[in-house]
Write a protein that holds these residues in place. Structure first.
Motif, PDB file in Angstrom:
ATOM      1  N   ALA A   1      28.237  50.700  60.588  1.00  0.00           N
ATOM      2  CA  ALA A   1      28.064  49.691  59.539  1.00  0.00           C
ATOM      3  C   ALA A   1      29.016  49.952  58.371  1.00  0.00           C
ATOM      4  O   ALA A   1      29.587  49.016  57.795  1.00  0.00           O
ATOM      5  N   TRP A   2      29.203  51.229  58.042  1.00  0.00           N
ATOM      6  CA  TRP A   2      30.106  51.568  56.940  1.00  0.00           C
ATOM      7  C   TRP A   2      31.539  51.158  57.270  1.00  0.00           C
ATOM      8  O   TRP A   2      32.246  50.608  56.421  1.00  0.00           O
ATOM      9  N   LEU A   3      31.987  51.428  58.493  1.00  0.00           N
ATOM     10  CA  LEU A   3      33.345  51.060  58.901  1.00  0.00           C
ATOM     11  C   LEU A   3      33.548  49.550  58.828  1.00  0.00           C
ATOM     12  O   LEU A   3      34.599  49.066  58.405  1.00  0.00           O
ATOM     13  N   ALA A   4      32.531  48.809  59.256  1.00  0.00           N
ATOM     14  CA  ALA A   4      32.622  47.343  59.192  1.00  0.00           C
ATOM     15  C   ALA A   4      32.739  46.880  57.743  1.00  0.00           C
ATOM     16  O   ALA A   4      33.558  46.010  57.413  1.00  0.00           O
ATOM     17  N   ALA A   5      31.919  47.472  56.871  1.00  0.00           N
ATOM     18  CA  ALA A   5      31.959  47.096  55.459  1.00  0.00           C
ATOM     19  C   ALA A   5      33.285  47.492  54.814  1.00  0.00           C
ATOM     20  O   ALA A   5      33.834  46.751  53.998  1.00  0.00           O
ATOM     21  N   ALA A   6      33.808  48.661  55.185  1.00  0.00           N
ATOM     22  CA  ALA A   6      35.077  49.117  54.624  1.00  0.00           C
ATOM     23  C   ALA A   6      36.213  48.172  55.021  1.00  0.00           C
ATOM     24  O   ALA A   6      37.081  47.837  54.204  1.00  0.00           O
ATOM     25  N   ALA A   7      36.207  47.745  56.289  1.00  0.00           N
ATOM     26  CA  ALA A   7      37.234  46.810  56.754  1.00  0.00           C
ATOM     27  C   ALA A   7      37.148  45.497  55.988  1.00  0.00           C
ATOM     28  O   ALA A   7      38.151  44.841  55.719  1.00  0.00           O
ATOM     29  N   HIS A   8      35.923  45.122  55.607  1.00  0.00           N
ATOM     30  CA  HIS A   8      35.704  43.902  54.841  1.00  0.00           C
ATOM     31  C   HIS A   8      36.171  44.064  53.398  1.00  0.00           C
ATOM     32  O   HIS A   8      36.674  43.125  52.784  1.00  0.00           O
ATOM     33  N   GLU A   9      36.015  45.276  52.850  1.00  0.00           N
ATOM     34  CA  GLU A   9      36.291  45.506  51.440  1.00  0.00           C
ATOM     35  C   GLU A   9      37.778  45.605  51.116  1.00  0.00           C
ATOM     36  O   GLU A   9      38.209  45.162  50.051  1.00  0.00           O
ATOM     37  N   VAL A  10      38.567  46.202  52.012  1.00  0.00           N
ATOM     38  CA  VAL A  10      39.979  46.460  51.693  1.00  0.00           C
ATOM     39  C   VAL A  10      40.721  45.192  51.283  1.00  0.00           C
ATOM     40  O   VAL A  10      41.323  45.153  50.201  1.00  0.00           O
ATOM     41  N   PRO A  11      40.717  44.125  52.099  1.00  0.00           N
ATOM     42  CA  PRO A  11      41.447  42.929  51.669  1.00  0.00           C
ATOM     43  C   PRO A  11      40.847  42.288  50.429  1.00  0.00           C
ATOM     44  O   PRO A  11      41.586  41.743  49.593  1.00  0.00           O
ATOM     45  N   GLN A  12      39.532  42.358  50.288  1.00  0.00           N
ATOM     46  CA  GLN A  12      38.905  41.747  49.125  1.00  0.00           C
ATOM     47  C   GLN A  12      39.296  42.471  47.842  1.00  0.00           C
ATOM     48  O   GLN A  12      39.529  41.841  46.809  1.00  0.00           O
ATOM     49  N   GLU A  13      39.362  43.815  47.890  1.00  0.00           N
ATOM     50  CA  GLU A  13      39.724  44.576  46.694  1.00  0.00           C
ATOM     51  C   GLU A  13      41.168  44.304  46.274  1.00  0.00           C
ATOM     52  O   GLU A  13      41.480  44.279  45.085  1.00  0.00           O
ATOM     53  N   LEU A  14      42.058  44.112  47.242  1.00  0.00           N
ATOM     54  CA  LEU A  14      43.441  43.754  46.912  1.00  0.00           C
ATOM     55  C   LEU A  14      43.465  42.439  46.154  1.00  0.00           C
ATOM     56  O   LEU A  14      44.156  42.290  45.141  1.00  0.00           O
ATOM     57  N   GLY A  15      42.715  41.473  46.651  1.00  0.00           N
ATOM     58  CA  GLY A  15      42.659  40.177  45.984  1.00  0.00           C
ATOM     59  C   GLY A  15      42.006  40.266  44.622  1.00  0.00           C
ATOM     60  O   GLY A  15      42.467  39.649  43.661  1.00  0.00           O
ATOM     61  N   ASP A  16      40.918  41.051  44.514  1.00  0.00           N
ATOM     62  CA  ASP A  16      40.218  41.189  43.239  1.00  0.00           C
ATOM     63  C   ASP A  16      41.122  41.795  42.170  1.00  0.00           C
ATOM     64  O   ASP A  16      41.111  41.370  41.011  1.00  0.00           O
ATOM     65  N   PHE A  17      41.905  42.801  42.557  1.00  0.00           N
ATOM     66  CA  PHE A  17      42.804  43.437  41.589  1.00  0.00           C
ATOM     67  C   PHE A  17      43.835  42.425  41.097  1.00  0.00           C
ATOM     68  O   PHE A  17      44.154  42.379  39.903  1.00  0.00           O
ATOM     69  N   ALA A  18      44.331  41.596  42.018  1.00  0.00           N
ATOM     70  CA  ALA A  18      45.297  40.569  41.632  1.00  0.00           C
ATOM     71  C   ALA A  18      44.674  39.586  40.649  1.00  0.00           C
ATOM     72  O   ALA A  18      45.319  39.151  39.687  1.00  0.00           O
ATOM     73  N   VAL A  19      43.406  39.238  40.865  1.00  0.00           N
ATOM     74  CA  VAL A  19      42.715  38.319  39.977  1.00  0.00           C
ATOM     75  C   VAL A  19      42.578  38.931  38.585  1.00  0.00           C
ATOM     76  O   VAL A  19      42.793  38.262  37.568  1.00  0.00           O
ATOM     77  N   LEU A  20      42.238  40.216  38.494  1.00  0.00           N
ATOM     78  CA  LEU A  20      42.097  40.876  37.197  1.00  0.00           C
ATOM     79  C   LEU A  20      43.421  40.884  36.432  1.00  0.00           C
ATOM     80  O   LEU A  20      43.451  40.602  35.231  1.00  0.00           O
ATOM     81  N   ILE A  21      44.496  41.216  37.130  1.00  0.00           N
ATOM     82  CA  ILE A  21      45.813  41.221  36.467  1.00  0.00           C
ATOM     83  C   ILE A  21      46.164  39.812  36.004  1.00  0.00           C
ATOM     84  O   ILE A  21      46.650  39.606  34.892  1.00  0.00           O
ATOM     85  N   HIS A  22      45.905  38.826  36.854  1.00  0.00           N
ATOM     86  CA  HIS A  22      46.191  37.436  36.523  1.00  0.00           C
ATOM     87  C   HIS A  22      45.359  36.970  35.331  1.00  0.00           C
ATOM     88  O   HIS A  22      45.767  36.075  34.591  1.00  0.00           O
ATOM     89  N   SER A  23      44.184  37.597  35.128  1.00  0.00           N
ATOM     90  CA  SER A  23      43.284  37.210  34.044  1.00  0.00           C
ATOM     91  C   SER A  23      43.613  37.918  32.736  1.00  0.00           C
ATOM     92  O   SER A  23      42.903  37.748  31.740  1.00  0.00           O
TER      93      SER A  23
END
Length: 247
Positions: free
Chosen positions: A136-158
């Motif tokens: 379950a952790w591996l599945a969640a980690a795979a889900h988190e990596v692309p989302q965190e990249l996008g989230d960081f971009a949103v913060l910089i853009h903000s």
């Protein structure tokens, strides 16, 4: 290794994934500017895909189809609408130098709720079976990596600085550990199933009401298809993870 150690280690590792956004710091300013909006579009796809392919199905599996379930989704949507209005009001009445757009705070709040919820779920899974918890952790980690990249971009853009974006993304990620420890401490004494549709509503609001309009504000006709494809990639990636990890 005992259950509590698995929970703590997995929680710390998941929180560290929030630092994957620092990859964007390796890019030149001009390059970062070019990829920023596609990453925002990608984050929108991840959030909307996460709501439809992960949060809502998981919530229905726990609660079944009922009017109350969909009421919680609407409440999640409306709560973030109300929160954004409050943040806009505070932003308009600030006299200091804080130029951060409310969107940045919104993405952190949604990510913190998402991580808290994920920590509760995966922490509980470790209590059932260690091997199942690792999967379950591996599945969640795979889900988190692309989302965190996008989230960081949103913060910089903000309007966030690189340092603050990394720091607060990490703090938001630590709520995963908090959720895991809550699952361990309270075990069967709490029922958190209502958080699944609530979080889905949060994700849908931010993705559809904040991020997509942010992308649509861009005037570059030549890049419109790039933004749309980035959005689709985010959605399809969430769908792919859902399919792969349920086989």
């Amino acid at each position: 290794m005992s259950e509590i150690l698995w929970i703590i280690v997995s929680g710390l590792l998941m929180s560290a994934i929030a630092l994957t956004g620092s990859i964007t710091l390796l890019l030149k300013k001009e390059t970062l500017h070019k990829v920023m909006i596609p990453l925002v579009a990608f984050a929108a796809g991840c959030l909307i895909g996460g709501a439809f392919f992960h949060m809502i199905p998981a919530g229905l599996a726990y609660s079944g189809i009922s009017l109350g379930f969909f009421v919680w989704i609407v409440l999640g949507f409306c709560s973030f609408f109300a929160l954004e209005q409050l943040l806009h009001w505070q932003h308009c009445h600030r006299t200091g130098s804080d130029s951060k757009q409310p969107l940045g705070y919104m993405i952190l709040a949604a990510d913190a709720l998402h991580n808290l919820l994920g920590g509760l779920a995966i922490g509980g899974t470790f209590l059932i079976d260690i091997k199942l918890g690792i999967t379950a952790w591996l599945a969640a980690a795979a889900h988190e990596v692309p989302q965190e990249l996008g989230d960081f971009a949103v913060l910089i853009h903000s309007g966030w600085s690189n340092r603050n974006a990394l720091l607060f993304n990490l703090l938001s990620g630590l709520t995963f550990l908090a959720g895991s420890l809550m699952a361990y401490l309270f075990a069967e004494q709490i029922d958190v199933t209502f958080l699944l549709p609530l979080a889905a509503g949060n994700f849908l609001y931010i993705g559809a009401s904040d991020l997509v309009p942010e992308v649509n504000k861009q005037d570059s006709d030549t890049n419109n298809w790039v933004y749309f494809i980035a959005f689709l990639v985010g959605i399809l990636l969430m769908l792919l993870f859902k399919i792969l990890f349920e086989l």
